[in-house]
Design a protein around this motif. Structure first.
Motif, PDB file in Angstrom:
ATOM      1  N   SER A 154       9.628  33.785  39.331  1.00 17.76           N
ATOM      2  CA  SER A 154       8.831  33.388  38.158  1.00 17.76           C
ATOM      3  C   SER A 154       7.399  33.844  38.347  1.00 17.76           C
ATOM      4  CB  SER A 154       8.858  31.868  37.966  1.00 17.76           C
ATOM      5  OG  SER A 154       8.154  31.229  39.009  1.00 17.76           O
ATOM      6  N   ARG A 155       6.651  33.777  37.273  1.00 15.43           N
ATOM      7  CA  ARG A 155       5.204  33.990  37.340  1.00 15.43           C
ATOM      8  C   ARG A 155       4.547  32.670  36.974  1.00 15.43           C
ATOM      9  NH1 ARG A 155       4.535  39.448  38.117  1.00 15.43           N
ATOM     10  NH2 ARG A 155       6.040  40.798  37.122  1.00 15.43           N
ATOM     11  N   ASP A 181       1.403  41.042  45.513  1.00 12.06           N
ATOM     12  CA  ASP A 181       0.022  40.666  45.839  1.00 12.06           C
ATOM     13  C   ASP A 181      -0.301  39.255  45.337  1.00 12.06           C
ATOM     14  OD1 ASP A 181       0.326  41.646  43.245  1.00 12.06           O
ATOM     15  OD2 ASP A 181      -1.736  42.344  43.113  1.00 12.06           O
ATOM     16  N   GLY A 182       0.146  38.951  44.102  1.00 10.56           N
ATOM     17  CA  GLY A 182      -0.105  37.609  43.555  1.00 10.56           C
ATOM     18  C   GLY A 182       0.558  36.542  44.410  1.00 10.56           C
ATOM     19  N   SER A 183       1.780  36.804  44.816  1.00 11.65           N
ATOM     20  CA  SER A 183       2.515  35.832  45.642  1.00 11.65           C
ATOM     21  C   SER A 183       1.796  35.595  46.961  1.00 11.65           C
ATOM     22  CB  SER A 183       3.917  36.355  45.953  1.00 11.65           C
ATOM     23  OG  SER A 183       4.563  36.715  44.773  1.00 11.65           O
ATOM     24  N   ARG A 185      -1.427  35.912  47.427  1.00 10.12           N
ATOM     25  CA  ARG A 185      -2.619  35.096  47.132  1.00 10.12           C
ATOM     26  C   ARG A 185      -2.208  33.634  47.015  1.00 10.12           C
ATOM     27  NH1 ARG A 185      -3.982  39.724  43.991  1.00 10.12           N
ATOM     28  NH2 ARG A 185      -5.568  40.847  45.167  1.00 10.12           N
ATOM     29  N   GLY A 186      -1.082  33.411  46.373  1.00 14.17           N
ATOM     30  CA  GLY A 186      -0.558  32.045  46.268  1.00 14.17           C
ATOM     31  C   GLY A 186      -0.248  31.473  47.647  1.00 14.17           C
TER      32      GLY A 186
HETATM   33  P1  ATP Z   1       4.508  41.792  41.264  1.00 14.64           P
HETATM   34  O1  ATP Z   1       3.135  42.048  40.764  1.00 14.64           O
HETATM   35  O2  ATP Z   1       5.010  42.845  42.192  1.00 14.64           O
HETATM   36  O3  ATP Z   1       5.498  41.477  40.200  1.00 14.64           O
HETATM   37  P2  ATP Z   1       3.330  39.409  42.295  1.00 14.64           P
HETATM   38  O4  ATP Z   1       3.652  38.534  43.442  1.00 14.64           O
HETATM   39  O5  ATP Z   1       1.979  40.052  42.323  1.00 14.64           O
HETATM   40  O6  ATP Z   1       4.491  40.466  42.193  1.00 14.64           O
HETATM   41  P3  ATP Z   1       2.577  37.597  40.189  1.00 14.64           P
HETATM   42  O7  ATP Z   1       3.340  37.142  38.992  1.00 14.64           O
HETATM   43  O8  ATP Z   1       1.219  38.143  39.997  1.00 14.64           O
HETATM   44  O9  ATP Z   1       3.527  38.623  40.936  1.00 14.64           O
HETATM   45  O10 ATP Z   1       2.459  36.356  41.189  1.00 14.64           O
HETATM   46  C1  ATP Z   1       3.592  35.650  41.686  1.00 14.64           C
HETATM   47  C2  ATP Z   1       3.261  34.200  41.856  1.00 14.64           C
HETATM   48  O11 ATP Z   1       2.072  34.038  42.611  1.00 14.64           O
HETATM   49  C3  ATP Z   1       3.035  33.493  40.511  1.00 14.64           C
HETATM   50  O12 ATP Z   1       3.655  32.241  40.544  1.00 14.64           O
HETATM   51  C4  ATP Z   1       1.532  33.384  40.439  1.00 14.64           C
HETATM   52  O13 ATP Z   1       1.103  32.287  39.703  1.00 14.64           O
HETATM   53  C5  ATP Z   1       1.120  33.251  41.890  1.00 14.64           C
HETATM   54  N1  ATP Z   1      -0.239  33.774  42.046  1.00 14.64           N
HETATM   55  C6  ATP Z   1      -0.686  34.980  41.648  1.00 14.64           C
HETATM   56  N2  ATP Z   1      -2.005  35.127  41.916  1.00 14.64           N
HETATM   57  C7  ATP Z   1      -2.403  33.956  42.469  1.00 14.64           C
HETATM   58  C8  ATP Z   1      -3.652  33.457  42.945  1.00 14.64           C
HETATM   59  N3  ATP Z   1      -4.761  34.197  42.908  1.00 14.64           N
HETATM   60  N4  ATP Z   1      -3.674  32.202  43.438  1.00 14.64           N
HETATM   61  C9  ATP Z   1      -2.553  31.451  43.496  1.00 14.64           C
HETATM   62  N5  ATP Z   1      -1.352  31.847  43.053  1.00 14.64           N
HETATM   63  C10 ATP Z   1      -1.265  33.084  42.546  1.00 14.64           C
END
Ligand code: ATP
Ligand code: MG
Length: 442
Positions: A154-155, A181-183, A185-186
């Motif tokens: 999920s996002r 990258d977002g994951s 950061r999470g």
């Molecule tokens: P991709 O970009 O390859 O699809 P991703 O991990 O970057 O993968 P995102 O949807 O950006 O995908 O993030 C995945 C999860 O991480 C989401 O639940 C999102 O809310 C969380 N997340 C992203 N950025 C942050 C942040 N800066 N702080 C906390 N949680 C974050």
């Protein structure tokens, strides 16, 4: 980026005091165990000139901790509980990583429990806690034959406090986060929350990106599968373009910031005549613009194939009305449709009314199972992640760098992006293979 050795040191929860069960397993098979030694560090740089340019003694050169089994581990395997979560977009190999982690933890570390959180970070929230699944060998058998992730994804942002409450409630000692990258950061926010509560929970990331845009990574898992799939779409558009009068084939491929998939796929079968990537800006108009160059190609060959990365030429598109997804990522304008429209107008105006075939196979590529190469890569990354977590590494991701599996601090994986160097040898190969001009200037 200026790197010092100390920037590359990964965090560890404490001294490793338990004998690794791995030793027993290997001894019983009369194998001599391959243990990683703490001095077994992998150099970041690989050219003499860069190493000399660092101007520091050999033992201060930037280097990375080798991944792999340690003789001693931090967590007592018999009482260790582990969690796994997959987040962000799909990528071939997610199931292979899950399977590799579960197999290694079950067969070699014999940990107490392995929990899978459903649908990304949402699965760690109070609302979805009851959907947690226990993973065993049976649950992961054959899952590598399928694309996607058995855990779902999920996002969208979740509250770190609530997520850590879930980890505490289940007695999780190690959490594996497989995501982009977002994951990561999470995951760093989770680590911060864990630290602020003084908890003993390790968070280890297995970084995912289909675009191959992660730094400190030879090649990201799923990338090879992705560009191999992309190649087939380019081949079919090529056939279509050949069969039509003034046939124009356009394939839009993944690559928000980095055009690796477009470059590799184009090089693979050499059907592409033009490759457009985010790293190399282009103009449409003028004698050396894309429109005139494509027109010239159609006049000479009767057809043309363009491969465009989704993030290419964004500056040419309307900024207005751009929205973001649930995770806050800006949605890109559709460069493929834009090119289709502009090329149709231009070629019609110059008396070459085209038949345009436009393919956007992103989902058909993301959702496939990993190929054999990526499966092997994923399982080895998974093993490396398990060894790291059991050895108490935290705030750490496992990657392969210069063909060695290594640990790097999580913050570094999000610090910058790996991109195609417009002056480098990969882009030069693309220019050689396609024959397209080095730049499209007005
Ligand atoms: P991709 O970009 O390859 O699809 P991703 O991990 O970057 O993968 P995102 O949807 O950006 O995908 O993030 C995945 C999860 O991480 C989401 O639940 C999102 O809310 C969380 N997340 C992203 N950025 C942050 C942040 N800066 N702080 C906390 N949680 C974050
Ligand atoms: Mg992302």
């Amino acid at each position: 980026m200026t790197l010092e050795l100390d920037d590359l040191r990964v965090r560890t929860l404490g001294e490793c005091r338990y004998d690794s069960p791995f030793a027993e397993m290997l001894a019983s098979k009369r194998t001599s165990p391959h243990y990683v030694h703490e001095d077994d560090r992998v150099l970041v740089d690989d050219t003499v000139s860069v190493l000399l340019g660092r101007g520091v003694p050999i033992d201060r050169l930037p280097s990375l901790e080798a991944a792999g089994p340690r003789r001693k581990v931090y967590f007592d395997p018999a009482t260790t509980n582990v969690g796994i979560v997959t987040c962000g977009g799909l990528c071939p190999g997610l199931n292979d990583v899950i399977r590799g982690i579960v197999q290694e933890l079950t067969e070699h570390y014999h940990v107490a429990h392995i929990y899978g959180f459903r649908n990304g970070y949402a699965g760690l929230t109070e609302q979805h806690r009851e959907r947690v699944v226990e993973l065993d060998l049976h649950a992961v058998r054959d899952i590598n034959n399928d694309g996607g992730t058995i855990l779902g994804s999920s996002r969208g942002d979740q509250d770190p406090g609530e997520m850590v409450d879930t980890l505490v409630g289940l007695g999780i000692d190690v959490l594996f986060v497989i995501g982009g990258d977002g994951s990561m950061r999470g995951a760093m926010k989770l680590t911060k929350e864990i630290d602020s509560r003084g908890l003993d929970i390790a968070v280890v990331g297995v970084p995912k990106t289909i675009d191959n845009d992660l730094p400190f990574t030879d090649q990201s898992f799923g990338f090879q599968t992705a560009f191999a799939q992309a190649t087939e779409f380019i081949a079919s558009v090529f056939v279509e373009s050949q069969a039509a009068e003034n046939g124009v084939g356009i394939v839009k491929l993944m690559g928000r910031h980095s055009g690796f998939i477009a470059c590799y796929a184009a090089l693979s079968n050499n059907d592409a005549d033009f490759v457009l990537i985010p790293e190399v800006p282009f103009v449409l108009d003028g004698p050396n613009g894309v429109l005139a160059r494509v027109e010239d190609h159609v006049r000479r060959h009767g057809q043309v194939v363009l491969v465009v990365a989704e993030g290419a030429g964004q500056e040419l598109l309307e900024e207005e009305g751009r929205t973001t997804d649930a995770s806050g990522n800006t949605k890109l304008g559709d460069i493929g449709l834009f090119l289709k429209q502009k090329l149709t107008e231009h070629l019609t105006a110059v008396g070459l009314p085209p038949t345009v075939r436009y393919l956007d196979p992103s989902y058909a590529i993301r959702s496939v199972a990993a190929n054999a190469y990526d499966s092997v890569y994923c399982v080895r990354l998974a093993h490396a992640a398990v060894h790291a977590g059991m050895a108490g590494r935290t705030d750490t991701v496992v990657v392969r760098w210069r063909r060695r599996f290594v640990h790097i601090p999580m913050s570094l994986i999000t610090s910058h992006r790996n991109q195609v160097d417009p002056d480098g040898d990969l882009w030069m190969s693309v220019l050689e293979a396609t024959g397209q001009p080095a730049s499209f200037s007005a």
